[in-house]
Structures are given as structure tokens and as C-alpha cells.
Design an enzyme around this catalytic site. Structure first.
Site, mmCIF file in Angstrom:
data_model
loop_
_atom_site.group_PDB
_atom_site.id
_atom_site.type_symbol
_atom_site.label_atom_id
_atom_site.label_comp_id
_atom_site.label_asym_id
_atom_site.label_seq_id
_atom_site.Cartn_x
_atom_site.Cartn_y
_atom_site.Cartn_z
ATOM 1 N N ASP A 146 -2.610 -4.635 4.867
ATOM 2 C CA ASP A 146 -2.519 -4.316 6.276
ATOM 3 C C ASP A 146 -3.464 -4.685 6.908
ATOM 4 O O ASP A 146 -4.673 -4.863 6.570
ATOM 5 C CB ASP A 146 -2.105 -2.954 6.055
ATOM 6 C CG ASP A 146 -0.966 -2.306 5.800
ATOM 7 O OD1 ASP A 146 -0.207 -3.124 5.361
ATOM 8 O OD2 ASP A 146 -0.722 -1.193 5.829
ATOM 9 N N ASP A 147 -3.464 -4.630 8.429
ATOM 10 C CA ASP A 147 -4.165 -4.587 9.501
ATOM 11 C C ASP A 147 -4.903 -6.208 9.584
ATOM 12 O O ASP A 147 -5.632 -6.159 10.783
ATOM 13 C CB ASP A 147 -5.402 -3.615 9.445
ATOM 14 C CG ASP A 147 -4.804 -2.298 9.177
ATOM 15 O OD1 ASP A 147 -3.925 -2.024 9.672
ATOM 16 O OD2 ASP A 147 -5.408 -1.479 8.492
ATOM 17 N N HIS B 15 -5.748 -3.753 1.901
ATOM 18 C CA HIS B 15 -6.035 -4.086 3.244
ATOM 19 C C HIS B 15 -6.951 -5.377 3.106
ATOM 20 O O HIS B 15 -7.856 -5.367 2.126
ATOM 21 C CB HIS B 15 -7.030 -2.892 3.893
ATOM 22 C CG HIS B 15 -6.403 -1.666 4.009
ATOM 23 N ND1 HIS B 15 -6.028 -0.737 3.055
ATOM 24 C CD2 HIS B 15 -5.442 -1.094 5.191
ATOM 25 C CE1 HIS B 15 -5.358 0.274 3.548
ATOM 26 N NE2 HIS B 15 -5.226 0.122 4.894
#
Length: 732
Positions: free
Chosen positions: A99-100, A251
Site C-alpha cells: 500500500d501507499d 507497505h
């Protein structure tokens, strides 16, 4: 600076009679440049999650409206076309999700490890990061990974309207389209966790997103790598029990991800030995691919978006470098001004200081005048109160308002009026030089008044035979208005403090047209006053330096001049000054290779003038631009503190300058407002001058309107017959 009382010569006035279409364009171009830079900064803030971002997380809500099969189902939720289905990953299959990102530091390392171990994953990217690092998005696609939407600005969608949700998804898709030419049908909401955590606030969002054609992907195994618990702990949390399949949350952005990278490098080979496969979501579910190519106008919109974002990154990067440069120049200039002005003050005021034998012989004062009917009487009467012997030559440069008749009617001794057809200020001054009876010549403007001691103070440095010119202390006489007060600060702090600095450095760039003195024997060999530039005072000062003469500053030779009282007049004056200074610098550019003592100006003065009067002011708006950027996009508090620090430095310099000039400090109350408003006008004027110079434009003379509000400090003088020389007198 150049004189206030510029006026057109005949040819130029004729050209000025008809409006040229490109003049408004030159006014418009600086504004367009500033708007473009502001747009680039706005775009940068937009793509750095510093605008419209919302990092609040909704508190837990009831779950009674969420279907049980969703709460008890798998991490893949299909709510398309009204369905409420969930899917799980088969045993011995792990779908690694990140993610991100993408992040310029950690995403490449994650991709390297995945490639090393022949593993695929799903990257849920934000639109802001994908827009900034499109090459990493393209690499993900090229290496067989899948992309998913993670919104554009990473807000908690439970708190957003449908319109905002639509915007977040469409902008996220636009970024993917521009970066890799694809769109995706899978989505992960920010701040999501397991499907069992779905509640009455998040489920309607999932349903709405499903109605738009997206499959929502949460997770059922959380590595919690964002907490940096250690490599072993990340591996333990990311590994499902009993060979079950899982979607693993990790992440690749948002901080130091070194533990994540190391955990991947150890976990992938070990779990592969245990029979696990690392696939993307479509491979793991044996479903059609989540991504599809984009063509046509939608593709070009995406590419245009990425181009603009990349341009904004490069432009703002260049602006940041410019900010560092201007910060260094501004602070360096302030330090030099403070130190060298203090040196100058001590040098002038210490006991026994002198220029040589006192200068007591008479001098000639030249007053070029063009339509100065409102001011000329005050000007001449102030000269008659002088405590030094003078003759006054008023050169009427073709005035149409009776300026010459006013002087003649005053009937003052030692005052002569010379009439000529309008030819411009340099020609008027040269006419006065040709008719002057004395070697020392004082020049002033027709809207300026002298104190009784001004001429005496101005000519004393000529006791040194090496001095060829002396700059006086020009002051604003009409400083009661706000614009006048701002110019008063500028004159005292900017011009006169500068002159002290340049005097110590031995490279005074400008004798102000309002109050200056010259040796005729220095002016005649260099051709007198030149009309090559619009800043004849700067031009002649540089020429005197190159001829080997010293140019110094007489702080006590005060002259009170009428400053522009409207923004339009101020614009016209400063535009002319800036453009004329550029012309003078260009004309004397070869001074940098002059040898001997006369080369000091080229080695020191010309670079200083170019840096401090042209380059630094052009870059100085960056301070205010980044002030606004910091206030709007953050960090607001640090930005305001930094700006107040710069203002404090300026206030110290201004207070020191006012103390040296024995001025009242009350006028400094308007200094903060001057920095916010007045300086911006000066920036645009300078930018317009640059554009005029670079585009080869020509600037015509412009006469400023005068009101005659600056009065002579002396009393009345007796009336006698003034001598008149008409235009038929030949020029020597």
C-alpha cells in the site's frame, strides 16, 4: 537611480502618440509568468497530498447493516451489480499487497526482491505517488504485477461524499493511465483491515464503489510492518497458519521500509520451499486480469496529466534552488550592508576626517526642467537659501506649461534660464554643462528642493583631486501617504544604505539624478551625459569609474524629492529605472576586463550591481511564493516563523539605516505591509523589464505628474531680474 523627471525627446514623443499594441502584452506577460508559477506550485501541493488530504479515521460503528457473509467471508468483496459476494485465496497461495506507494527509495528495492525470487504482487498505489513516480508504475506492469486503486489523496472514504469518492477514484485512474497506459478494476480503501471489521459506515462505501464496477480487496493477514517490529516479527505475522492462502498487507511507502525489504528477501525463498506460490490476485483466483489497456483521448489525458505533474516537480525543484540562492544573496547583502555601513559611518564621523582642503569656490547648479510649473519655484528658492556660493542654470527643455516664465518672473540673482527645444534630459544637462561657469557642477531635478547646507556638503569631497563625482542623500519629501511612506523606507534603507556600502567598496553604481555633483573636467572627456540608456545617471557613473575617477557618497547632502503618489506613476518610474539599469550594465559589460585601478568597478561593482539590483530582486519573489505555499500546504507554523525571521532581519537593517540618517522610526510601522504589497509591485516591474529587454522591446520616456507638495526649507529671497538665454544660443 534614474531621475524622476524624465521627459520625451521629439522623436520618442511622436512614437508615443499612438498606442503600440505590444505594450499591454509586456504588462500581461509578467502576470502570466507569475500565474504559471503559482499553478505549478498548486499542482505540486495537490500531488504531494498537501491539499484536499484528509487523514482522519472514523471511529468504530455498528455492523448490523453489513451482510453476515461479508463479515464472515474472504478478503475479496464483489459488490458489483448489487452482488454481496466474497472470495478467499486458495491454500498455499499468498497474494502480497503493498500500500501507499510507489516510493522512490523503497519500491525499487521491493521490486528487486520480488524479481529476484520470481514472485508477483499487487500494488495499491495512490494517485499522488503514481503521478510523481510514473516510471515505477510502468515497471510494476512490465514485471507482471497488478495495480490497484488506493484513492488519490488517501482520505478516510467513510467521511466523504459520493462526489468526493468519484473524484478520488477518477483521479487515481487518470494517474495510472498516464503512468502505464492501463486502468484497473480492483480497489482498496485507505485505513481498511479485515472484512470482519466492515461496519455500517464503510459498507455503504463498499457498495457504492461496487456499483462503479470495482472489486474491493482488503486483507486477512497483516504484517504490521509500518510499526517496524523487527524482521522476524514481520515474517511471523505475514505467514498464515496451516498452509492457508492469504492476502498479506505490507507497505512499500510511508517511511523506512528496510525491515519490509529484508523480511521479503528471507520469507519468499523459505515459504516457496514449503510449497507456497506468490501470485498476483488474478493468478491466485484464476480470474480475468484486473487491468486493461487504455487508448484514445483518455490515454492522452493521462499522459498530459503526468507531463504537467513532472513539469511542476522540475519547476518547483528549480524554484527551491532559486530560493536557496536568493536567500544566500539576501542575507549576504544584509550582512554586507550592516557591516560596511557601520564602517562608513565611523569613517565619516571620526575626528579629523576630511577630504582635503575645504571647497569654497562657487559651483554651478543645473536644473533641467520639463513642465515643472508646479515645482520649479520651490526648487529655485531652496537653492537661493544655499550657504555655498552658486550660480543656477535652469534649462527649460521645451516646456509647454510656462516653466521658464515662472523662473524669469522670480527675478532672482545668479539664476539664468536657458531655453531649448525639447530634446530630453541628457541633452538639457549637456546644454547646461556647456554654459556652466564653474568646474564643479551640481545636478538636480526640477521637482527637488535642497537644504541650505546641501550644496556645501555635496562638494566637499572634491577636496580630494581623485574624486570625480559625489552622490547625495535623496529623500522622499511627500512621505505622509502610504505609498510615500513605503518609498521613504526604500530610499533610506535600500538606496542610501546601499550607497554607504558601495562607497566603502569603492564602486558606487549611481549618482542620483535628484542630487549629485560632478567635475566638468571629468564629464567632458567621457562625452558628458549620454542618451544611450534610460538611466543616464547610472550610465555616467559607470563611465566615470571606468575613466579612473573616484565616486563617493555625501550622507549629509540631503535633497527632498517628490515621489510618485499613485501606483501607475510608481510603476512607470520603476519600470524605467529597472530597464535603464539593465541597459547601463549591458553597455558597460566590458568593465569586467578593464585593467588597473579603473577595473575595480568591473571586478567588484558590476557583479555586485548585477547580483543585488537585477538577479536577487528577480528571484526575491520566491520568498513570498514559498510563504504562501507553506501557509496553504504546510507546514504553516514553520513557514510563518521563517518569514518573520526574514522580516526581522530586514527590520534590523531598516532601523539601523533610519538611525544613521536620523529619521523617525515611526515610519517603520508600515514595513510588514510594504513587504507584503509594495515589494510585489517592484517584482512585477522588474520582471516586465526583463521581458522587455529579452524581447528587444523599446521603452519610451514618460513624464510623471507633479503636485508641488515638497516645499523649500528656506525662507523667501529678494526678487531681482533673472537672466535669460534663449534657444538661439549655440551649444559649446
Amino acid at each position: 537611480m534614474a531621475s524622476h523627471s524624465r521627459r520625451p525627446g521629439p522623436a520618442t514623443r511622436a512614437r508615443g502618440g499612438s498606442r503600440r499594441r505590444r505594450v499591454p502584452l509586456r504588462l500581461l506577460l509578467p502576470l502570466l509568468v507569475l500565474v504559471a508559477l503559482a499553478a505549478m506550485l498548486m499542482l505540486r501541493g495537490y500531488t504531494h497530498s498537501e491539499i484536499l488530504a484528509d487523514h482522519r479515521v472514523q471511529a468504530p460503528a455498528p455492523t448490523d447493516e453489513v451482510p453476515r457473509k461479508i463479515l464472515e467471508g474472504g478478503p475479496v468483496i464483489d459488490a458489483r451489480d448489487g452482488r454481496t459476494e466474497s472470495l478467499s485465496v486458495p491454500d498455499r497461495h499468498l497474494v502480497l499487497t503493498f500500500d501507499d506507494g510507489p516510493d522512490p527509495v523503497w519500491t525499487p528495492r521491493v521490486l528487486d526482491v520480488l524479481k529476484k525470487h520470481d514472485a508477483h504482487a499487487v500494488f495499491f498505489v495512490t494517485g499522488t505517488m503514481a503521478s510523481r513516480y510514473p516510471d515505477l508504475v510502468q515497471r510494476m506492469v512490465d514485471e507482471g504485477h497488478e495495480l490497484g486503486l488506493h484513492t488519490f489523496n488517501h482520505p478516510d472514504l467513510s467521511l466523504q461524499s459520493k462526489k468526493r469518492i468519484d473524484w478520488e477514484l477518477s483521479q487515481n485512474q487518470l494517474a495510472l493511465t498516464g503512468a502505464a497506459g492501463v486502468r484497473t478494476s480492483i480497489f482498496r480503501p485507505p485505513y481498511s483491515s479485515f472484512s470482519a471489521a466492515m461496519d455500517n459506515e464503510s459498507w455503504p462505501v463498499t457498495e457504492y464503489i461496487g456499483s462503479l464496477g470495482y472489486i474491493t480487496v482488503v486483507n486477512n493477514t497483516d504484517s504490521e510492518d509500518w510499526q517496524r517490529p523487527g524482521v522476524d516479527e514481520i515474517i511471523r505475522r505475514a505467514t498464515p497458519e496451516n498452509g492457508e492462502g492469504a492476502i498479506v498487507l505490507m507497505h512499500d511507502s510511508g517511511g523506512d521500509r528496510s525491515q519490509t525489504v529484508e523480511a521479503l528477501d528471507r520469507m519468499l525463498p523459505d515459504l516457496k520451499k514449503d510449497g507456497y506460490a506468490f501470485d498476483n490476485l488474478s493468478e491466485a483466483l484464476d480470474a480475468p486480469g484486473a487491468m486493461s489497456p487504455v487508448t484514445g483521448s483518455e490515454l492522452w489525458r493521462g499522459k498530459a496529466w503526468i507531463f504537467l505533474v513532472q513539469a511542476s516537480e522540475k519547476v518547483t525543484g528549480a524554484l527551491a534552488v532559486g530560493l536557496a540562492i536568493v536567500g544566500t544573496l539576501v542575507i549576504g547583502r544584509f550582512v554586507l550592508m550592516l557591516v560596511l555601513s557601520a564602517v562608513h559611518a565611523r569613517r565619516v564621523r571620526r575626528r579629523g576626517f576630511g577630504w582635503g582642503p575645504p571647497v569654497t569656490e562657487p559651483v554651478t547648479v543645473l536644473v533641467p526642467a520639463y513642465n515643472e510649473a508646479k515645482c520649479i519655484e520651490n526648487t529655485v528658492r531652496s537653492l537661493m537659501a544655499s550657504d555655498h556660493p552658486i550660480e543656477v542654470l535652469v534649462i527649460d527643455d521645451g516646456s509647454s506649461d510656462g516653466t521658464a516664465r515662472i523662473v524669469e518672473a522670480m527675478g532672482l540673482p545668479n539664476v539664468r534660464v536657458i531655453r531649448q527645444l525639447n530634446a530630453g534630459k541628457p541633452a538639457a544637462l549637456n546644454r547646461g554643462l556647456a554654459n556652466a561657469r564653474h568646474d564643479i557642477v551640481v545636478m538636480m531635478d526640477g521637482d527637488t528642493v535642497f537644504e541650505p547646507s546641501t550644496v556645501r556638503e555635496l562638494v566637499q569631497p572634491f577636496g580630494d583631486p581623485k574624486v570625480g563625482a559625489v552622490a547625495g542623500n535623496a529623500k522622499v519629501g511627500n512621505k505622509d501617504s502610504l505609498i510615500g511612506a513605503w518609498q521613504h523606507i526604500e530610499y533610506v534603507m535600500g538606496f542610501n544604505l546601499d550607497r554607504r556600502m558601495y562607497d566603502v567598496l569603492g564602486c558606487m553604481p549611481t549618482i542620483p539624478g535628484a542630487v549629485g555633483a560632478f567635475r566638468r573636467s571629468a564629464l567632458i572627456p567621457i562625452g558628458g551625459m549620454s542618451d544611450d540608456t534610460l538611466a543616464e545617471d547610472t550610465d555616467v557613473t559607470m563611465a566615470l569609474h571606468r575613466a579612473g575617477w573616484r565616486v563617493v557618497y555625501a550622507e549629509n547632502a540631503r535633497a527632498w524629492t517628490e515621489a510618485p503618489e499613485t501606483v501607475q506613476q510608481l510603476w512607470s518610474q520603476r519600470y524605467r529605472w529597472s530597464y535603464g539599469t539593465m541597459q547601463a550594465i549591458w553597455k558597460h559589460r566590458r568593465a569586467v576586463i578593464d585593467k588597473g585601478p579603473s577595473g575595480r568597478f568591473g571586478r567588484v561593482g558590476l557583479p555586485f550591481v548585477s547580483l543585488f539590483m537585477i538577479v536577487a530582486p528577480l528571484l526575491a519573489p520566491l520568498i513570498d511564493v514559498f510563504l504562501l505555499y507553506g501557509i496553504v500546504f504546510g507546514p504553516t507554523q514553520k513557514t510563518i516563523v521563517a518569514w518573520l525571521g526574514v522580516l526581522a532581519i530586514q527590520a534590523v537593517c531598516a532601523a539601523f539605516a533610519f538611525r544613521l540618517d536620523r529619521e523617525r522610526m515611526t515610519h517603520l510601522i508600515s514595513l510588514p505591509l510594504q513587504q507584503l504589497l509594495y515589494r510585489q509591485l517592484m517584482y512585477v516591474v522588474l520582471l516586465q523589464s526583463w521581458i522587455t529587454a529579452l524581447t528587444g522591446g523599446r521603452l519610451r520616456w514618460q513624464k510623471l505628474r507633479r503636485t508641488g507638495v515638497v516645499e523649500a526649507p528656506g525662507g523667501s529671497v529678494p526678487r531681482q531680474n533673472a537672466r535669460t538665454d534663449d534657444d538661439r544660443r549655440p551649444v559649446a
